[in-house]
Design a protein around this motif. Structure first.
Motif: not given
Length: 243
Positions: A15-33
């Motif tokens: 459960v924690l790993v799923d949440a951490m990976l989700d947060r990292m993926r969201r970070a990538y999708r919102n990175k500066p152009d």
């Protein structure tokens, strides 16, 4: 590792790993152009920055909340069934954790499944379930952008009509697009780039910026892939008859 590199492994609750990976993926999708790092490089750098400094370089990671999706039958909540909760990837979640997460939310997500195959056909969530993703990947076989032959297994499952514009997470609104064409579709948008609509499940009509229309259809799938759940059910029935 070689060349001065090393690997850090963290073993903890799924459960924690799923949440951490989700947060990292969201970070990538919102990175500066202007940041041209790939997904894995960016996720690793962001995780390292958080571990070393307590924050990430951009400073906006603190505003992103990870989301854990747990699927469970309603009978688990009434105590009639146990051991049936799972993450989208199919990893089982222990009953205590599942019930704790269920009790901490203010709303519920409806998930409807096919009565025969058991495949989730619609849900009030953005991300398709693992079963629905497998169905779309097997159906599409390749990226559905005109002329692209990249295999669907490594592609993104895209909402033909954007989720934020009312598109549903259903087979007739999902299609596989490789990362390049997925990015192209959303970066240009329908006003300046390609327009697309799904005429029927799996049949996509694309209109290019010059107004030309192209239709892509998934290649015929082997019979064993078309209805895997039905084939499995038939085999179970044959075994039961023999016994």
């Amino acid at each position: 590792g070689e060349h001065g590199m090393a690997t850090l492994n963290i073993t903890t609750s799924s459960v924690l790993v799923d949440a951490m990976l989700d947060r990292m993926r969201r970070a990538y999708r919102n990175k500066p152009d202007e940041d041209h790092r790939g997904m894995h490089k960016y996720m690793a750098d962001t995780a390292a920055a958080v571990l070393l400094t307590g924050t990430c370089d951009a400073g906006w990671l603190d505003n992103i909340k990870a989301e854990v999706v747990v699927t469970m039958p309603a009978t688990m909540l009434t105590g009639e069934e146990t051991g049936q909760a799972e993450l989208p990837a199919g990893t089982l979640v222990d009953d205590d954790t599942a019930l704790m997460l269920a009790g901490s939310v203010s709303s519920w997500t409806r998930l409807f499944t096919h009565p025969v195959t058991g495949v989730a056909v619609t849900a009030d969530v953005y991300a398709p379930t693992a079963a629905l993703r497998r169905f779309i990947v097997h159906r599409d076989r390749t990226c559905r952008f005109p002329g692209c032959a990249r295999i669907a297994k490594h592609a993104d499952v895209d909402h033909t009509k954007d989720w934020q514009h009312g598109g549903k997470t259903t087979p007739d609104n999902l299609a596989c697009l490789c990362r390049h064409h997925h990015t192209l579709k959303h970066r240009l948008g329908p006003d300046e780039g390609w327009k697309v609509r799904q005429l029927e499940p799996g049949v996509l009509e694309w209109t290019d910026p010059q107004g030309q229309i192209r239709t892509t259809e998934p290649p015929p799938a082997p019979n064993a892939v078309k209805e895997p759940a039905l084939v499995s059910a038939a085999r179970r029935g044959e075994r039961a008859l023999r016994e």
